[in-house]
Design a protein around this motif. Structure first.
Motif, PDB file in Angstrom:
ATOM      1  N   THR A  38      50.545  41.585 -72.405  1.00 53.56           N
ATOM      2  CA  THR A  38      50.895  43.198 -73.147  1.00 53.56           C
ATOM      3  C   THR A  38      52.182  41.918 -73.821  1.00 53.56           C
ATOM      4  N   THR A  39      52.698  43.174 -75.135  1.00 56.01           N
ATOM      5  CA  THR A  39      53.118  43.113 -76.301  1.00 56.01           C
ATOM      6  C   THR A  39      54.633  44.376 -75.664  1.00 56.01           C
ATOM      7  N   GLN A  40      55.609  43.481 -76.629  1.00 56.44           N
ATOM      8  CA  GLN A  40      56.330  44.210 -77.279  1.00 56.44           C
ATOM      9  C   GLN A  40      57.181  44.494 -78.600  1.00 56.44           C
ATOM     10  N   PRO A  41      56.716  45.746 -79.170  1.00 56.52           N
ATOM     11  CA  PRO A  41      56.026  46.713 -78.349  1.00 56.52           C
ATOM     12  C   PRO A  41      54.328  46.523 -78.525  1.00 56.52           C
ATOM     13  N   ASP A  42      53.873  47.813 -77.691  1.00 54.96           N
ATOM     14  CA  ASP A  42      52.788  47.400 -77.528  1.00 54.96           C
ATOM     15  C   ASP A  42      51.855  48.593 -78.924  1.00 54.96           C
ATOM     16  N   ASP A  43      51.724  47.535 -79.116  1.00 49.59           N
ATOM     17  CA  ASP A  43      51.027  47.495 -80.962  1.00 49.59           C
ATOM     18  C   ASP A  43      49.677  47.315 -81.080  1.00 49.59           C
ATOM     19  N   GLY A  44      48.688  47.843 -81.758  1.00 48.34           N
ATOM     20  CA  GLY A  44      46.612  47.930 -82.003  1.00 48.34           C
ATOM     21  C   GLY A  44      47.298  46.206 -82.551  1.00 48.34           C
ATOM     22  N   SER A  45      48.381  46.266 -83.229  1.00 51.67           N
ATOM     23  CA  SER A  45      48.151  44.983 -85.042  1.00 51.67           C
ATOM     24  C   SER A  45      49.295  43.798 -84.108  1.00 51.67           C
ATOM     25  N   VAL A  46      49.412  43.925 -83.267  1.00 52.15           N
ATOM     26  CA  VAL A  46      49.822  42.220 -82.731  1.00 52.15           C
ATOM     27  C   VAL A  46      48.839  42.141 -81.452  1.00 52.15           C
ATOM     28  N   ALA A  47      49.228  40.686 -80.579  1.00 54.02           N
ATOM     29  CA  ALA A  47      47.971  40.623 -79.856  1.00 54.02           C
ATOM     30  C   ALA A  47      49.348  39.042 -78.868  1.00 54.02           C
ATOM     31  N   ALA A  48      48.836  38.641 -78.132  1.00 58.05           N
ATOM     32  CA  ALA A  48      49.981  37.802 -77.461  1.00 58.05           C
ATOM     33  C   ALA A  48      49.214  37.457 -75.713  1.00 58.05           C
ATOM     34  N   TRP A  49      48.855  35.604 -75.741  1.00 57.59           N
ATOM     35  CA  TRP A  49      48.475  35.277 -74.943  1.00 57.59           C
ATOM     36  C   TRP A  49      48.955  34.351 -74.478  1.00 57.59           C
ATOM     37  N   GLY A  50      48.935  34.287 -72.990  1.00 60.30           N
ATOM     38  CA  GLY A  50      49.398  32.878 -71.789  1.00 60.30           C
ATOM     39  C   GLY A  50      51.091  32.792 -71.736  1.00 60.30           C
ATOM     40  N   ASP A  51      51.298  31.528 -71.301  1.00 62.62           N
ATOM     41  CA  ASP A  51      52.633  31.634 -71.061  1.00 62.62           C
ATOM     42  C   ASP A  51      52.895  30.059 -71.152  1.00 62.62           C
ATOM     43  N   PRO A  52      53.702  29.890 -72.574  1.00 63.37           N
ATOM     44  CA  PRO A  52      54.493  30.256 -73.331  1.00 63.37           C
ATOM     45  C   PRO A  52      53.297  31.458 -74.488  1.00 63.37           C
ATOM     46  N   ALA A  53      53.726  32.540 -74.730  1.00 59.03           N
ATOM     47  CA  ALA A  53      53.257  33.786 -75.390  1.00 59.03           C
ATOM     48  C   ALA A  53      53.016  32.335 -76.632  1.00 59.03           C
ATOM     49  N   LEU A  54      51.414  32.790 -76.712  1.00 60.14           N
ATOM     50  CA  LEU A  54      49.944  32.638 -78.398  1.00 60.14           C
ATOM     51  C   LEU A  54      50.779  34.060 -79.038  1.00 60.14           C
ATOM     52  N   ILE A  55      50.683  33.994 -80.594  1.00 56.60           N
ATOM     53  CA  ILE A  55      51.119  35.603 -80.722  1.00 56.60           C
ATOM     54  C   ILE A  55      50.176  35.617 -81.998  1.00 56.60           C
ATOM     55  N   ALA A  56      49.541  36.612 -83.003  1.00 60.05           N
ATOM     56  CA  ALA A  56      49.016  37.190 -83.536  1.00 60.05           C
ATOM     57  C   ALA A  56      49.666  38.129 -83.979  1.00 60.05           C
ATOM     58  N   ARG A  57      49.607  38.199 -85.373  1.00 59.37           N
ATOM     59  CA  ARG A  57      49.844  40.166 -86.035  1.00 59.37           C
ATOM     60  C   ARG A  57      49.080  39.926 -87.417  1.00 59.37           C
ATOM     61  N   CYS A  58      48.607  40.793 -87.276  1.00 51.54           N
ATOM     62  CA  CYS A  58      48.063  41.615 -88.984  1.00 51.54           C
ATOM     63  C   CYS A  58      48.581  42.450 -89.289  1.00 51.54           C
ATOM     64  N   GLY A  59      48.498  42.003 -90.450  1.00 50.29           N
ATOM     65  CA  GLY A  59      49.707  43.169 -91.337  1.00 50.29           C
ATOM     66  C   GLY A  59      50.138  42.452 -92.836  1.00 50.29           C
ATOM     67  N   LEU A  60      50.210  40.701 -92.502  1.00 49.00           N
ATOM     68  CA  LEU A  60      50.868  40.679 -92.756  1.00 49.00           C
ATOM     69  C   LEU A  60      50.657  40.671 -94.886  1.00 49.00           C
ATOM     70  N   ASP A  61      51.049  40.541 -95.906  1.00 53.05           N
ATOM     71  CA  ASP A  61      51.516  40.434 -97.355  1.00 53.05           C
ATOM     72  C   ASP A  61      50.288  39.338 -97.486  1.00 53.05           C
ATOM     73  N   PRO A  62      49.724  39.733 -98.715  1.00 54.89           N
ATOM     74  CA  PRO A  62      48.644  37.770 -98.652  1.00 54.89           C
ATOM     75  C   PRO A  62      48.921  37.243 -98.783  1.00 54.89           C
ATOM     76  N   LEU A  63      49.162  35.458 -98.874  1.00 54.53           N
ATOM     77  CA  LEU A  63      49.942  34.217 -99.360  1.00 54.53           C
ATOM     78  C   LEU A  63      49.140  34.176-100.534  1.00 54.53           C
ATOM     79  N   GLY A  64      50.275  33.915-101.327  1.00 50.97           N
ATOM     80  CA  GLY A  64      49.844  33.530-102.911  1.00 50.97           C
ATOM     81  C   GLY A  64      49.578  31.791-102.812  1.00 50.97           C
ATOM     82  N   PRO A  65      48.993  31.291-103.795  1.00 49.08           N
ATOM     83  CA  PRO A  65      49.113  29.833-103.956  1.00 49.08           C
ATOM     84  C   PRO A  65      49.770  28.627-103.103  1.00 49.08           C
TER      85      PRO A  65
END
Length: 131
Positions: A38-65
């Motif tokens: 579980t993450t804090q906040p518990d939001d569908g756009s983020v997720a975590a696995w393991g300890d220490p946590a591997l974290i993923a976030r969706c919704g970043l602005d796209p990278l440029g060159p």
């Protein structure tokens, strides 16, 4: 008797976290044998696995060159940058973007990226690719 009290990893929501494709992201149940936590906040756009946590976030602005390392994993381009203790991979050519933060204990982040192929491919492509 001692009891352990683990806290959910705190994750900052990305600027486009409320985009429909992020709010309902289909994160993997496990990553490299580590179960989802579980993450804090518990939001569908983020997720975590393991300890220490591997974290993923969706919704970043796209990278440029960029001149940062860019790798292609299962048809998805990712920009990979080292951190002081680990590394971060961000989808390239996707809007919004996904970011995967991996502590050093997980090894090379590109080896973890196949777990994120499906969710990354669900993001709209911009036409940019690793060269």
């Amino acid at each position: 008797m001692l009891s352990a009290c683990s806290r959910a990893p705190e994750v900052a929501l990305a600027p486009q976290a409320s985009a429909p494709v992020c709010a309902s992201a289909r994160w993997p149940g496990d990553v490299s044998g580590h179960t989802r936590v579980t993450t804090q906040p518990d939001d569908g756009s983020v997720a975590a696995w393991g300890d220490p946590a591997l974290i993923a976030r969706c919704g970043l602005d796209p990278l440029g060159p960029t001149t940062d390392d860019c790798v292609t994993v299962d048809g998805v381009d990712w920009v990979v940058r080292p951190l002081s203790d680990g590394s971060v991979a961000t989808t390239y050519g996707r809007d919004p973007a996904i970011e995967v933060l991996a502590p050093g204990a997980y090894g090379a982040v590109p080896l973890l990226l196949p777990a994120f192929t499906d969710v990354a491919k669900s993001l709209p492509a911009t036409g940019r690719h690793c060269s």
